[in-house]
Design a protein around this motif. Sequence first.
Motif, PDB file in Angstrom:
ATOM      1  N   ALA A 188      -3.092  -0.806  14.067  1.00 33.41           N
ATOM      2  CA  ALA A 188      -2.652   0.587  14.050  1.00 33.41           C
ATOM      3  C   ALA A 188      -3.833   1.541  14.225  1.00 33.41           C
ATOM      4  O   ALA A 188      -3.741   2.540  14.949  1.00 33.41           O
ATOM      5  CB  ALA A 188      -1.922   0.885  12.743  1.00 33.41           C
ATOM      6  N   ARG A 189      -4.942   1.240  13.583  1.00 29.12           N
ATOM      7  CA  ARG A 189      -6.121   2.104  13.726  1.00 29.12           C
ATOM      8  C   ARG A 189      -6.645   2.079  15.152  1.00 29.12           C
ATOM      9  O   ARG A 189      -7.112   3.102  15.671  1.00 29.12           O
ATOM     10  CB  ARG A 189      -7.210   1.682  12.748  1.00 29.12           C
ATOM     11  N   GLU A 190      -6.565   0.916  15.776  1.00 30.65           N
ATOM     12  CA  GLU A 190      -7.039   0.803  17.149  1.00 30.65           C
ATOM     13  C   GLU A 190      -6.177   1.627  18.098  1.00 30.65           C
ATOM     14  O   GLU A 190      -6.686   2.238  19.052  1.00 30.65           O
ATOM     15  CB  GLU A 190      -7.033  -0.662  17.577  1.00 30.65           C
ATOM     16  N   LYS A 191      -4.871   1.671  17.835  1.00 34.09           N
ATOM     17  CA  LYS A 191      -3.956   2.392  18.737  1.00 34.09           C
ATOM     18  C   LYS A 191      -3.845   3.875  18.402  1.00 34.09           C
ATOM     19  O   LYS A 191      -3.801   4.720  19.298  1.00 34.09           O
ATOM     20  CB  LYS A 191      -2.563   1.752  18.702  1.00 34.09           C
ATOM     21  N   PHE A 192      -3.786   4.201  17.095  1.00 37.06           N
ATOM     22  CA  PHE A 192      -3.499   5.576  16.692  1.00 37.06           C
ATOM     23  C   PHE A 192      -4.704   6.293  16.092  1.00 37.06           C
ATOM     24  O   PHE A 192      -4.598   7.460  15.714  1.00 37.06           O
ATOM     25  CB  PHE A 192      -2.343   5.593  15.680  1.00 37.06           C
ATOM     26  N   GLY A 193      -5.845   5.623  15.981  1.00 31.29           N
ATOM     27  CA  GLY A 193      -7.042   6.257  15.437  1.00 31.29           C
ATOM     28  C   GLY A 193      -6.856   6.728  14.008  1.00 31.29           C
ATOM     29  O   GLY A 193      -6.406   5.973  13.140  1.00 31.29           O
ATOM     30  N   GLU A 194      -7.174   7.984  13.754  1.00 37.28           N
ATOM     31  CA  GLU A 194      -7.077   8.544  12.405  1.00 37.28           C
ATOM     32  C   GLU A 194      -5.662   9.016  12.057  1.00 37.28           C
ATOM     33  O   GLU A 194      -5.430   9.511  10.954  1.00 37.28           O
ATOM     34  CB  GLU A 194      -8.057   9.718  12.261  1.00 37.28           C
ATOM     35  N   ASP A 195      -4.736   8.836  13.006  1.00 32.76           N
ATOM     36  CA  ASP A 195      -3.369   9.310  12.787  1.00 32.76           C
ATOM     37  C   ASP A 195      -2.522   8.312  12.003  1.00 32.76           C
ATOM     38  O   ASP A 195      -1.345   8.101  12.284  1.00 32.76           O
ATOM     39  CB  ASP A 195      -2.707   9.616  14.142  1.00 32.76           C
ATOM     40  N   ILE A 196      -3.105   7.655  11.044  1.00 32.83           N
ATOM     41  CA  ILE A 196      -2.334   6.731  10.198  1.00 32.83           C
ATOM     42  C   ILE A 196      -2.718   6.898   8.730  1.00 32.83           C
ATOM     43  O   ILE A 196      -3.827   7.338   8.403  1.00 32.83           O
ATOM     44  CB  ILE A 196      -2.525   5.249  10.601  1.00 32.83           C
ATOM     45  N   GLU A 197      -1.772   6.549   7.890  1.00 33.17           N
ATOM     46  CA  GLU A 197      -2.007   6.453   6.448  1.00 33.17           C
ATOM     47  C   GLU A 197      -1.588   5.058   6.001  1.00 33.17           C
ATOM     48  O   GLU A 197      -0.616   4.509   6.522  1.00 33.17           O
ATOM     49  CB  GLU A 197      -1.199   7.505   5.682  1.00 33.17           C
ATOM     50  N   VAL A 198      -2.306   4.519   5.050  1.00 35.99           N
ATOM     51  CA  VAL A 198      -2.015   3.180   4.541  1.00 35.99           C
ATOM     52  C   VAL A 198      -1.641   3.280   3.069  1.00 35.99           C
ATOM     53  O   VAL A 198      -2.379   3.855   2.262  1.00 35.99           O
ATOM     54  CB  VAL A 198      -3.225   2.241   4.718  1.00 35.99           C
ATOM     55  N   TYR A 199      -0.492   2.741   2.742  1.00 34.83           N
ATOM     56  CA  TYR A 199      -0.027   2.692   1.362  1.00 34.83           C
ATOM     57  C   TYR A 199      -0.012   1.221   0.933  1.00 34.83           C
ATOM     58  O   TYR A 199       0.397   0.354   1.703  1.00 34.83           O
ATOM     59  CB  TYR A 199       1.383   3.281   1.237  1.00 34.83           C
ATOM     60  N   ARG A 200      -0.458   0.946  -0.269  1.00 34.39           N
ATOM     61  CA  ARG A 200      -0.514  -0.438  -0.733  1.00 34.39           C
ATOM     62  C   ARG A 200      -0.145  -0.530  -2.207  1.00 34.39           C
ATOM     63  O   ARG A 200      -0.320   0.425  -2.962  1.00 34.39           O
ATOM     64  CB  ARG A 200      -1.889  -1.058  -0.483  1.00 34.39           C
ATOM     65  N   SER A 201       0.364  -1.676  -2.582  1.00 32.18           N
ATOM     66  CA  SER A 201       0.696  -1.946  -3.973  1.00 32.18           C
ATOM     67  C   SER A 201       0.381  -3.405  -4.260  1.00 32.18           C
ATOM     68  O   SER A 201       0.797  -4.291  -3.511  1.00 32.18           O
ATOM     69  CB  SER A 201       2.182  -1.673  -4.241  1.00 32.18           C
ATOM     70  N   GLU A 202      -0.373  -3.653  -5.296  1.00 33.32           N
ATOM     71  CA  GLU A 202      -0.711  -5.018  -5.691  1.00 33.32           C
ATOM     72  C   GLU A 202      -0.300  -5.202  -7.148  1.00 33.32           C
ATOM     73  O   GLU A 202      -0.603  -4.361  -8.004  1.00 33.32           O
ATOM     74  CB  GLU A 202      -2.201  -5.283  -5.518  1.00 33.32           C
ATOM     75  N   PHE A 203       0.391  -6.285  -7.429  1.00 31.34           N
ATOM     76  CA  PHE A 203       0.952  -6.468  -8.765  1.00 31.34           C
ATOM     77  C   PHE A 203       1.279  -7.948  -8.990  1.00 31.34           C
ATOM     78  O   PHE A 203       1.350  -8.738  -8.048  1.00 31.34           O
ATOM     79  CB  PHE A 203       2.237  -5.645  -8.915  1.00 31.34           C
ATOM     80  N   ARG A 204       1.493  -8.310 -10.237  1.00 31.41           N
ATOM     81  CA  ARG A 204       1.951  -9.657 -10.555  1.00 31.41           C
ATOM     82  C   ARG A 204       3.469  -9.651 -10.624  1.00 31.41           C
ATOM     83  O   ARG A 204       4.056  -8.857 -11.361  1.00 31.41           O
ATOM     84  CB  ARG A 204       1.360 -10.145 -11.884  1.00 31.41           C
ATOM     85  N   ALA A 205       4.104 -10.529  -9.859  1.00 29.14           N
ATOM     86  CA  ALA A 205       5.560 -10.605  -9.858  1.00 29.14           C
ATOM     87  C   ALA A 205       6.070 -10.909 -11.262  1.00 29.14           C
ATOM     88  O   ALA A 205       5.475 -11.701 -12.002  1.00 29.14           O
ATOM     89  CB  ALA A 205       6.037 -11.675  -8.885  1.00 29.14           C
ATOM     90  N   MET A 206       7.171 -10.303 -11.622  1.00 33.10           N
ATOM     91  CA  MET A 206       7.721 -10.423 -12.974  1.00 33.10           C
ATOM     92  C   MET A 206       7.966 -11.878 -13.378  1.00 33.10           C
ATOM     93  O   MET A 206       7.752 -12.261 -14.528  1.00 33.10           O
ATOM     94  CB  MET A 206       9.027  -9.617 -13.049  1.00 33.10           C
ATOM     95  N   LYS A 207       8.377 -12.703 -12.402  1.00 25.71           N
ATOM     96  CA  LYS A 207       8.699 -14.094 -12.721  1.00 25.71           C
ATOM     97  C   LYS A 207       7.479 -14.870 -13.182  1.00 25.71           C
ATOM     98  O   LYS A 207       7.605 -15.943 -13.787  1.00 25.71           O
ATOM     99  CB  LYS A 207       9.347 -14.768 -11.519  1.00 25.71           C
ATOM    100  N   TYR A 208       6.267 -14.356 -12.910  1.00 23.78           N
ATOM    101  CA  TYR A 208       5.046 -15.064 -13.277  1.00 23.78           C
ATOM    102  C   TYR A 208       4.436 -14.580 -14.589  1.00 23.78           C
ATOM    103  O   TYR A 208       3.428 -15.125 -15.052  1.00 23.78           O
ATOM    104  CB  TYR A 208       4.001 -14.919 -12.166  1.00 23.78           C
ATOM    105  N   VAL A 209       5.037 -13.565 -15.189  1.00 27.43           N
ATOM    106  CA  VAL A 209       4.450 -12.996 -16.404  1.00 27.43           C
ATOM    107  C   VAL A 209       4.512 -13.975 -17.567  1.00 27.43           C
ATOM    108  O   VAL A 209       3.500 -14.281 -18.198  1.00 27.43           O
ATOM    109  CB  VAL A 209       5.139 -11.668 -16.772  1.00 27.43           C
ATOM    110  N   LEU A 249       0.972  -8.620  -2.814  1.00 32.97           N
ATOM    111  CA  LEU A 249       0.394  -7.463  -2.140  1.00 32.97           C
ATOM    112  C   LEU A 249       1.401  -6.956  -1.115  1.00 32.97           C
ATOM    113  O   LEU A 249       1.951  -7.742  -0.331  1.00 32.97           O
ATOM    114  CB  LEU A 249      -0.912  -7.837  -1.447  1.00 32.97           C
ATOM    115  N   MET A 250       1.649  -5.643  -1.123  1.00 28.10           N
ATOM    116  CA  MET A 250       2.563  -5.029  -0.171  1.00 28.10           C
ATOM    117  C   MET A 250       1.883  -3.817   0.455  1.00 28.10           C
ATOM    118  O   MET A 250       1.154  -3.088  -0.231  1.00 28.10           O
ATOM    119  CB  MET A 250       3.875  -4.632  -0.854  1.00 28.10           C
ATOM    120  N   LYS A 251       2.134  -3.626   1.753  1.00 25.14           N
ATOM    121  CA  LYS A 251       1.505  -2.513   2.471  1.00 25.14           C
ATOM    122  C   LYS A 251       2.504  -1.831   3.383  1.00 25.14           C
ATOM    123  O   LYS A 251       3.375  -2.484   3.958  1.00 25.14           O
ATOM    124  CB  LYS A 251       0.331  -3.013   3.330  1.00 25.14           C
ATOM    125  N   LEU A 252       2.358  -0.532   3.513  1.00 19.52           N
ATOM    126  CA  LEU A 252       3.078   0.243   4.517  1.00 19.52           C
ATOM    127  C   LEU A 252       2.052   0.973   5.376  1.00 19.52           C
ATOM    128  O   LEU A 252       1.101   1.562   4.851  1.00 19.52           O
ATOM    129  CB  LEU A 252       4.022   1.259   3.871  1.00 19.52           C
TER     130      LEU A 252
END
Length: 450
Positions: free
Chosen positions: A360-381, A390-393
């Motif tokens: 995305a950075r290669e195609k759109f340059g600075e016209d992107i935002e990255v959202y991320r979330s990292e967590f332990r899945a509830m089933k593993y607690v 890890l999840m990203k948008l």
Amino acid sequence: MMFDYDFFVIGAGSGGVRASRMAASYGAKVGLCEDYRVGGTCVIRGCVPKKLFVYASEFKGHFSDAAGYGWHHDGVRFNWPELVRAKDKEIDRLNGLYLNTLKNHNVEVIEARGRLVDRHTIELRGAEGTTTVTADKILIATGARPQLPDIPGIEHAITSNEAFHLEELPDRIAVVGGGYIAVEFAGIFNGLGVKTSLLYRGEQILRGFDREIRDKLNMEMCKKGVEVRVETNVTAIEKTDRGLSLKLTDGSVLEVGAVMYATGRVPNVENLGLEELGVATKPNGAIIVDEEYRTNIDNIFAVGDVIDRVQLTPVAIKEGAALAATQFNKTPTRVDYDYIPTAIFSQPPIGTVGYGEEEAREKFGEDIEVYRSEFRAMKYVLPGREERSLMKLIVQKSTDKVIGAHMIGPDAAEIIQGVAIALKCGATKAQFDSTVAVHPSSAEEFVLMK
């Protein structure tokens, strides 16, 4: 000119079966030849048996986690031959279903290897001898096969084809490659108790995927016991009294019981008569087609892995369906190759659709935002497992459209399918944000990222 068939298909994989079945449903007289079994790589020696093996290999972790929920077990053991027999039984069932479906749609299935003689004639070589048939239109849907490098001792290696039929598991195995087949089988063998090394010549596994997801998978695989060695390749294989001795590019030697290669796949075009007929191909053998899957010979078509566009079963199915609708139902149909979701059944699994961050950075340059979330899945607690998801948008700032979604963690494949629909529809980050979360779930993170 009269022909034996309106439409004849060479190859009974996902694309060939779908095209033949739909063409017949539109009223065409259809014949199909296959020299092995109906269902193709995916059903017979690919996606389906592989995922069954993934399920089997995950139980070791499930048993370990069970104690955190109060479940205790004794005397657990694994039996490889039982798994292989159960897998074979399911593949037999699916093969039968495919045959029945074709029969019910009046597709004539011929157990033979097909070869083009001229633009309307196919030579069929089967157990009962050789014959020829003619057809108005011909489809080549012969798929692809594993590629092996030309190194000393390569005859001692196996591919994913043979891995499904091993008589017994080796104590130690090396999997050579860094793509999805390689990482999936490394996880399978490791989960079934085989000491596993993954050797990849590149600087990081899963080339072409989002870098952060690639790094995360490498780390989690190592935590689970897989020895991941990047920038490493095999230069020679030597058979010894103890097994196999692998000479590596760094000068070291790795002793294993077996070595499996997953270093790419090449189109199955040998002995099809393409060169003699003048069918245009790429340097790797892939058949060149236009938007209607027509070759340079106007009554000969090709779909699926043999055209080497996107080597995914659902894509081959859509291509076969589009071809049949266009040619036999007077409904011009195109396959849209944008935002194709895919899953890697590694351990942990990955689900992805759209642009990775680097792409995305290669195609759109600075016209992107990255959202991320990292967590332990509830089933593993409760079990205390430290594995984290890890999840990203990836969002294009100027339009607010979500142009990429990526996940590594439990249920990634199931979750990404729904997210892919949203991206296909052009959903914006604001629309993701306005969607009510399903709680408690891992999937809710896709609508909660800020």
